[in-house]
Enzyme design. Structure first.
Site, mmCIF file in Angstrom:
data_model
loop_
_atom_site.group_PDB
_atom_site.id
_atom_site.type_symbol
_atom_site.label_atom_id
_atom_site.label_comp_id
_atom_site.label_asym_id
_atom_site.label_seq_id
_atom_site.Cartn_x
_atom_site.Cartn_y
_atom_site.Cartn_z
ATOM 1 N N GLU A 1 34.899 24.254 -21.513
ATOM 2 C CA GLU A 1 34.547 22.863 -21.221
ATOM 3 C C GLU A 1 35.402 21.841 -21.973
ATOM 4 O OE1 GLU A 1 30.346 23.112 -21.945
ATOM 5 O OE2 GLU A 1 29.938 23.753 -19.888
ATOM 6 N N LYS B 1 37.366 25.404 -25.949
ATOM 7 C CA LYS B 1 36.076 25.411 -26.627
ATOM 8 C C LYS B 1 35.546 26.843 -26.678
ATOM 9 C CE LYS B 1 31.473 23.355 -25.812
ATOM 10 N NZ LYS B 1 30.672 22.760 -24.728
#
Ligand code: IFM
Length: 723
Positions: free
Chosen positions: A461, A557
């Site tokens: 993300e 991430k």
């Protein structure tokens, strides 16, 4: 098998409450202390009770009235953990029995000592039942005790009120019953509390309670019990009546506890992963994961697993891809009926998914990124304000994190492969495969003769709105291929599936041996991430860079391509997986709790067992760490599922490709590992040491198993040794 906190620390109060939640998949009760403390967040949840009121952006899992509070006074003095005279303090959740216990000695200001024990247990078979017990033993002299207990409706979800109080009653002097309704979703809720003593009743300010006063002799014990029942209109037409009826039956704490302990003993006998490790923490972490997987998961196909289970208000009780990819496999290989139930939840929500597809001009089913009771999209539009830019961050997942569609299809095939359940496939699986595959047909765009998938967010993300995210494209191909294999739809549709599969662009290795995560990732600048990696999980990068700056660099991430390697281990060769794992891990901060355990699996598969073990240990500490606030809003459900995945698919080295393959990779610290594994209708016991493997099952039916490349036939027992 205990989670212990042997010191009262107000700073840790909400972490304790989360970690030691008791529950059974139907309900969850945060392990709040019986007394009220300033920062303590109470939490009582029943799966499926969602409501969206004015001012709330999306439906929230409603935080229900407090049933835990108990005011204790001895000789007029109110007991509090803040009292300076407390000794022998112990608080633990016994994972083996599901019982939460707190015991201590308290000296009142008048100088008298008392032993105070509180116990709590949630029934595993009678899902609506919770029992509490308080035992006070005067150690110095006789005393007068008073307790106040009841049902407190003065609750909210972070300030949002969701419940209307409709009725409060008392029956037989010891049964308190409350009737509530959610404000917008109009779900009814019946809550009843049976007390083992009767007293003076009061009902005001959304609170019904009994005050009991008693004299207690020195060396005698004052035993106070509450048994709570909760029903909703999702199960019964008249939850008030059901709760009242249940509470009118006499039952003791010990009876409820004995039954619950028996259920937990059965659970552990069948589903515990037993590790002989140099580090005792590994066993605790696996037990903790299995405990929470069990209490977070409903066994009713109308409901699924919230990202935080039933342990907190985080993510508003919504269901993500976490369920199918991180949580479902534990059930698939332990309790396949629950895995089926989780997929039926999606099947019963096809209407919402089709509607979302239609609204976005796609065909088939576009499942919501965040789902609740209705199956319509529940992702909030905005996240918190970025303190660097001062701007509200838009959450783009609902608009672009479409891999969830293929993740659900992946789970359908995973289930089919593991159970060979044709009936499930015919009744539920095929329609899910068809609608999800139809979505991908419409989602692809044709560019110079090849089909591409544009403007998506992959699992990572920190990278948004990209074209041809490798994870998404490969999973979409798997989705469509599965629909074709299962021959869903008519011959015309099969031709469309074939065309899609022939033309879909699947990113492959470039001249440097790298698989591009998406069309632009490899051309973005690289920065040194070591400081951020050291503080993984804190999203520190977002205080130094704006979201857009993060997106514009090679920063991950969480596992993205590595996630693909985990799910599709046969697509790429060993050398490619190895090189790409090193490359992408270097650029991954692991700010998502879903990341490290998946890296551990892939590292184990490339024979980096020690590196895998480091990452496994870090993954075990996502909730079980010393930091006070990492789990305040609830446990990290998917991360706990991933700890189990790492043990089974990483260290035990299981891969599934029609037949079961086992390539054990135990880390040096593990001498032995044993567990049960459900596969093709058989329950296998798998026992591993560094160099041996013993497989046993109860039937003589032959099952092919590949161990380190050689094929064997397992009948009742198979012994294998590396030397
Ligand atoms: O589904 C995850 C996502 O992958 C990362 N952010 C948190 C979500 C819920 O756990």
């Amino acid at each position: 098998m205990k989670i212990e906190f042997n010191q009262f620390d107000e700073e840790m109060i909400n972490k304790e409450a989360t970690l030691m939640t008791t529950g059974n998949g139907y309900l969850g009760v945060r392990a709040v202390h019986e007394e009220k403390y300033r920062n303590q967040d109470q939490g009582f949840f029943v799966r499926g009770i969602f409501d969206q009121t004015v001012g709330t952006e999306t439906a929230e899992l409603v935080n229900l009235p407090d049933i835990t509070e108990l005011e204790l006074r001895i000789n007029g003095e109110i007991f509090s953990l803040n009292s300076p005279q407390i000794t022998d303090y112990q608080r633990f959740l016994d994972l083996s029995t599901g019982e939460l216990v707190r015991s201590l000695k308290w000296q009142t200001e008048q100088g008298d000592w008392f032993k105070i024990t509180n116990k709590r247990i949630v029934s595993q078979k009678k899902k609506e039942q919770i029992a509490f017990q308080l035992i006070v033993e005067p150690l110095s002299r006789d005393c007068t005790l008073s307790v106040k207990a009841g049902i407190d409706g003065q609750v909210s979800n972070g300030g949002n009120q969701h419940l209307i109080e409709r009725d409060l009653r008392v029956y037989d002097e010891c049964v308190l019953v409350a009737d509530y309704e959610t404000i917008e979703s109009h779900l009814s809720l019946g809550l009843a509390m049976r007390l083992n003593k009767s007293g003076a009743i009061s009902a005001k300010n959304r609170k019904i309670q009994t005050s009991i006063q008693e004299a207690c002799q020195r060396k005698d014990a004052f035993v106070f019990e509450k048994v709570v029942y909760v029903y909703s209109s999702l199960e019964t037409d008249d939850p008030f009546k059901a709760a009242k009826k249940a509470a009118q039956q006499e039952i003791t704490y010990e009876e409820i506890a004995a039954a619950a302990k028996e259920s937990w003993a059965e659970f552990w006998l069948a589903h515990r992963v037993v590790i002989d490790s140099e580090n005792a923490f590994d066993q605790l972490a696996l037990d903790f994961s299995c405990y929470h997987l069990q209490i977070m998961t409903p066994d009713d196909p109308q409901f699924s697993v919230a990202a935080k289970g039933l342990t907190g208000e985080g993510y508003k009780g919504h269901v993500f891809w976490d369920t199918e990819i991180f949580i479902l496999p534990f059930f698939l290989h332990n309790k396949p009926a629950i895995a089926k139930s989780l997929l039926k939840y999606r099947y019963f929500r096809l209407a919402g998914a089709k509607e979302k597809a239609r609204q976005n001009d796609y065909q088939g089913a576009l499942f919501p990124w965040e789902s609740a009771l209705t199956g319509y999209e529940e992702t909030p539009k905005y996240a918190a304000i970025n303190i660097r830019t001062g701007k509200r961050q838009i959450i783009s997942s609902a608009a672009a994190e479409h891999h969830i569609v293929a993740d659900i299809a992946y789970a359908v095939m995973d289930l089919y492969q593991a159970t060979a359940d044709q009936e499930f496939m015919d009744q539920y699986g095929k329609e899910l495969l068809k609608e999800t595959a139809l979505f991908w047909l419409s989602r692809g765009v044709e560019v110079n003769g090849r089909i591409e998938i544009h403007d998506v967010i992959g699992p990572d993300e920190y990278t948004e709105h990209v074209d041809n995210n490798a994870y998404t494209n490969y999973l979409a191909a798997h989705n469509v291929r599965s629909a074709l294999e299962q021959q869903v739809g008519d011959p015309k549709l099969h031709q469309q599936f074939e065309y899609f599969l022939e033309h879909l662009y699947l990113p492959n290795i470039n001249a440097e041996g790298l698989i591009p995560q998406d069309d632009t990732f490899l051309s973005k600048p690289v920065i040194d991430l070591s400081t951020y990696k050291e503080q993984a999980g804190n999203q520190l990068i977002l205080s130094d860079y704006s979201r857009q700056e993060v997106i514009d660099q090679q920063i991950l991430k969480q596992a993205d391509l590595v996630m693909l390697f985990y799910l599709q281990p046969y697509v790429f060769d060993f050398a490619t997986i190895k090189q790409n794992l090193y490359y992408y891990e270097d650029r991954t901060i692991h700010d998502s709790s879903l990341s490290k355990a998946i890296h551990a699996i892939v590292a184990a598969r490339i024979h980096e067992a020690e590196w895998a073990y480091e990452m496994f240990q870090a993954a075990c500490k996502i909730d079980l760490n010393d930091l006070p606030h990492t789990s305040d809003e609830g446990i990290h459900g998917a991360a706990l599922g991933a700890v189990w995945l790492a043990a089974i698919f990483g260290f035990a080295g299981i891969t599934k490709n029609k037949v079961l393959e086992i390539n054990p990779q135990l880390p040096k610290a593990w001498k032995r590992m044993s567990f049960q594994f459900h596969w093709k209708g058989e329950n296998m016991a798998i026992d591993l040491t560094q160099d041996t493997l013993v497989l046993t099952k109860k039937t003589k039916k032959k099952l092919p198993i590949v161990i380190e490349g050689a094929t064997y036939s397992l009948e009742e027992k198979l012994e294998w040794s590396r030397k």
